[in-house]
Design a protein around this motif. Structure first.
Motif, PDB file in Angstrom:
ATOM      1  N   ILE A 132      66.666   7.701 -16.036  1.00 33.99           N
ATOM      2  CA  ILE A 132      66.639   6.272 -15.755  1.00 33.99           C
ATOM      3  C   ILE A 132      67.402   5.994 -14.461  1.00 33.99           C
ATOM      4  O   ILE A 132      68.572   6.326 -14.340  1.00 33.99           O
ATOM      5  N   ASP A 133      66.710   5.403 -13.515  1.00 34.22           N
ATOM      6  CA  ASP A 133      67.309   4.988 -12.248  1.00 34.22           C
ATOM      7  C   ASP A 133      67.805   3.550 -12.410  1.00 34.22           C
ATOM      8  O   ASP A 133      67.005   2.661 -12.723  1.00 34.22           O
ATOM      9  N   LEU A 159      61.425   1.970 -15.551  1.00 37.16           N
ATOM     10  CA  LEU A 159      60.645   3.184 -15.333  1.00 37.16           C
ATOM     11  C   LEU A 159      61.430   4.410 -15.782  1.00 37.16           C
ATOM     12  O   LEU A 159      62.650   4.475 -15.612  1.00 37.16           O
ATOM     13  N   VAL A 160      60.735   5.387 -16.346  1.00 40.13           N
ATOM     14  CA  VAL A 160      61.314   6.688 -16.660  1.00 40.13           C
ATOM     15  C   VAL A 160      60.975   7.634 -15.516  1.00 40.13           C
ATOM     16  O   VAL A 160      59.808   7.774 -15.133  1.00 40.13           O
ATOM     17  N   GLN A 161      61.999   8.282 -14.955  1.00 37.07           N
ATOM     18  CA  GLN A 161      61.800   9.223 -13.857  1.00 37.07           C
ATOM     19  C   GLN A 161      61.395  10.580 -14.427  1.00 37.07           C
ATOM     20  O   GLN A 161      62.031  11.090 -15.353  1.00 37.07           O
ATOM     21  N   VAL A 213      56.892   6.811 -15.319  1.00 33.37           N
ATOM     22  CA  VAL A 213      56.090   6.178 -16.370  1.00 33.37           C
ATOM     23  C   VAL A 213      56.856   4.962 -16.870  1.00 33.37           C
ATOM     24  O   VAL A 213      58.074   4.874 -16.718  1.00 33.37           O
ATOM     25  N   PRO A 214      56.181   3.991 -17.463  1.00 33.61           N
ATOM     26  CA  PRO A 214      56.876   2.793 -17.957  1.00 33.61           C
ATOM     27  C   PRO A 214      57.884   3.114 -19.053  1.00 33.61           C
ATOM     28  O   PRO A 214      57.631   3.928 -19.938  1.00 33.61           O
ATOM     29  N   ASN A 215      59.038   2.465 -18.962  1.00 36.02           N
ATOM     30  CA  ASN A 215      60.069   2.543 -19.996  1.00 36.02           C
ATOM     31  C   ASN A 215      59.883   1.320 -20.887  1.00 36.02           C
ATOM     32  O   ASN A 215      60.380   0.243 -20.591  1.00 36.02           O
ATOM     33  N   LEU A 216      59.140   1.481 -21.960  1.00 39.39           N
ATOM     34  CA  LEU A 216      58.698   0.344 -22.761  1.00 39.39           C
ATOM     35  C   LEU A 216      59.850  -0.332 -23.500  1.00 39.39           C
ATOM     36  O   LEU A 216      60.776   0.330 -23.980  1.00 39.39           O
ATOM     37  N   SER A 217      59.761  -1.641 -23.602  1.00 45.83           N
ATOM     38  CA  SER A 217      60.743  -2.409 -24.353  1.00 45.83           C
ATOM     39  C   SER A 217      60.381  -2.391 -25.839  1.00 45.83           C
ATOM     40  O   SER A 217      59.277  -1.984 -26.229  1.00 45.83           O
ATOM     41  N   ALA A 218      61.309  -2.872 -26.679  1.00 45.41           N
ATOM     42  CA  ALA A 218      61.045  -2.930 -28.122  1.00 45.41           C
ATOM     43  C   ALA A 218      59.850  -3.831 -28.413  1.00 45.41           C
ATOM     44  O   ALA A 218      59.036  -3.530 -29.298  1.00 45.41           O
ATOM     45  N   SER A 266      56.955  12.883 -20.594  1.00 47.24           N
ATOM     46  CA  SER A 266      56.184  11.632 -20.649  1.00 47.24           C
ATOM     47  C   SER A 266      55.166  11.528 -19.522  1.00 47.24           C
ATOM     48  O   SER A 266      54.183  10.796 -19.639  1.00 47.24           O
ATOM     49  N   TRP A 267      55.367  12.264 -18.435  1.00 43.59           N
ATOM     50  CA  TRP A 267      54.419  12.194 -17.308  1.00 43.59           C
ATOM     51  C   TRP A 267      53.038  12.693 -17.735  1.00 43.59           C
ATOM     52  O   TRP A 267      52.043  12.005 -17.545  1.00 43.59           O
ATOM     53  N   SER A 268      52.975  13.867 -18.330  1.00 41.00           N
ATOM     54  CA  SER A 268      51.676  14.392 -18.761  1.00 41.00           C
ATOM     55  C   SER A 268      51.134  13.609 -19.951  1.00 41.00           C
ATOM     56  O   SER A 268      49.916  13.428 -20.085  1.00 41.00           O
ATOM     57  N   SER A 269      52.025  13.124 -20.805  1.00 42.30           N
ATOM     58  CA  SER A 269      51.574  12.406 -21.992  1.00 42.30           C
ATOM     59  C   SER A 269      50.855  11.110 -21.634  1.00 42.30           C
ATOM     60  O   SER A 269      49.979  10.651 -22.375  1.00 42.30           O
ATOM     61  N   MET A 270      51.206  10.519 -20.499  1.00 39.19           N
ATOM     62  CA  MET A 270      50.497   9.324 -20.052  1.00 39.19           C
ATOM     63  C   MET A 270      49.023   9.624 -19.827  1.00 39.19           C
ATOM     64  O   MET A 270      48.146   8.825 -20.154  1.00 39.19           O
ATOM     65  N   TYR A 271      48.735  10.791 -19.281  1.00 41.72           N
ATOM     66  CA  TYR A 271      47.348  11.185 -19.042  1.00 41.72           C
ATOM     67  C   TYR A 271      46.671  11.629 -20.332  1.00 41.72           C
ATOM     68  O   TYR A 271      45.514  11.301 -20.585  1.00 41.72           O
ATOM     69  N   PHE A 272      47.412  12.341 -21.174  1.00 41.12           N
ATOM     70  CA  PHE A 272      46.824  12.803 -22.417  1.00 41.12           C
ATOM     71  C   PHE A 272      46.497  11.626 -23.338  1.00 41.12           C
ATOM     72  O   PHE A 272      45.567  11.697 -24.144  1.00 41.12           O
ATOM     73  N   HIS A 273      47.255  10.560 -23.222  1.00 41.67           N
ATOM     74  CA  HIS A 273      46.989   9.361 -24.019  1.00 41.67           C
ATOM     75  C   HIS A 273      45.590   8.828 -23.735  1.00 41.67           C
ATOM     76  O   HIS A 273      44.907   8.306 -24.621  1.00 41.67           O
ATOM     77  N   ASN A 274      45.129   8.969 -22.499  1.00 41.42           N
ATOM     78  CA  ASN A 274      43.797   8.476 -22.141  1.00 41.42           C
ATOM     79  C   ASN A 274      42.689   9.223 -22.865  1.00 41.42           C
ATOM     80  O   ASN A 274      41.602   8.676 -23.078  1.00 41.42           O
TER      81      ASN A 274
END
Length: 216
Positions: A36-37, A43-45, A58-63, A206-214
């Motif tokens: 986290i920056d 955003l998650v780095q 990737v987005p750092n999602l809120s609750a 989480s970077w690859s998981s964003m693509y795998f989610h698609n």
């Protein structure tokens, strides 16, 4: 022949091309890594563990955002739970068709994000996922059939059985070591049994998981 009977979703999914040159993706990091920056807390780095280079965010999602996703899954599951096993098998075969047609791309993403070799990704991500799909296609319906039980003599006029029904929405917390397998495999068994699925992937992959989610 079976693959010719299911849709091809390749045109709707864009996996990034991995060129193997991390420095072009953002440069090598020489200071302690922080996911986290403070300047961009939303955003998650993401870094490649094999080179310590930044590969994206990737987005750092809120609750609230997570709750909204769970609600969307709940609403979709109300319809999905009534699907037939034949319809669910068709979905799994569609996913299987995509996976076996994009082995190289999936292995490259897993290797870049988790630091493993592509051979490890092939054996631990692709092979296991395809086997999970094959098993569900062949045995899933049988495992979920109504299962009769014996009754005692005093209840001989009754019948007893165990019936498996969808739970609703499954919340999955997936570890980092096999980002594709650990995310998709819970989705496969979850949707085949009539459930909705919300997966929390590891912040370290989480970077690859964003693509795998698609793909899902």
């Amino acid at each position: 022949a079976l693959f010719q009977r299911v849709p091809d979703i390749s045109g709707s999914i864009n996996l990034p091309k991995v060129d193997g040159n991390d420095e072009k993706q953002g440069g090598t990091v020489n200071k302690p890594l922080s996911l986290i920056d403070p300047a961009s807390p939303s955003l998650v780095q993401c870094y490649s563990p094999s080179s310590l280079s930044k590969i994206g965010t990737v987005p750092n999602l809120s609750a609230k955002e997570v709750s909204d996703m769970a609600l969307r899954s709940k609403n979709a599951q109300q319809v999905w739970k009534s699907t037939t096993f034949a319809q669910r098998r068709r979905v799994l075969r569609t996913l299987q068709k995509y996976v076996v047609s994009h082995v190289d791309e999936i292995c490259q993403l897993c290797a870049k994000d988790s630091g493993k070799t592509q051979v490890d990704a092939l054996l631990g991500e692709i092979l296991t996922t395809c086997e999970k799909i094959r098993t569900l296609l062949h045995h899933g319906e049988t495992w979920l059939e109504r299962s009769p039980r014996e009754v005692n003599p005093m209840m001989m006029h009754k019948t007893a059985y165990v019936e498996y029904v969808p739970l609703g929405v499954l919340g999955i917390i997936a570890p980092w070591n096999y980002p594709f397998h650990n995310m998709l495999n819970h989705v496969l068994s979850g949707i085949f049994s009539g459930n909705g699925v919300v997966t929390k992937c590891s912040e370290h992959t989480s970077w690859s998981s964003m693509y795998f989610h698609n793909i899902c």
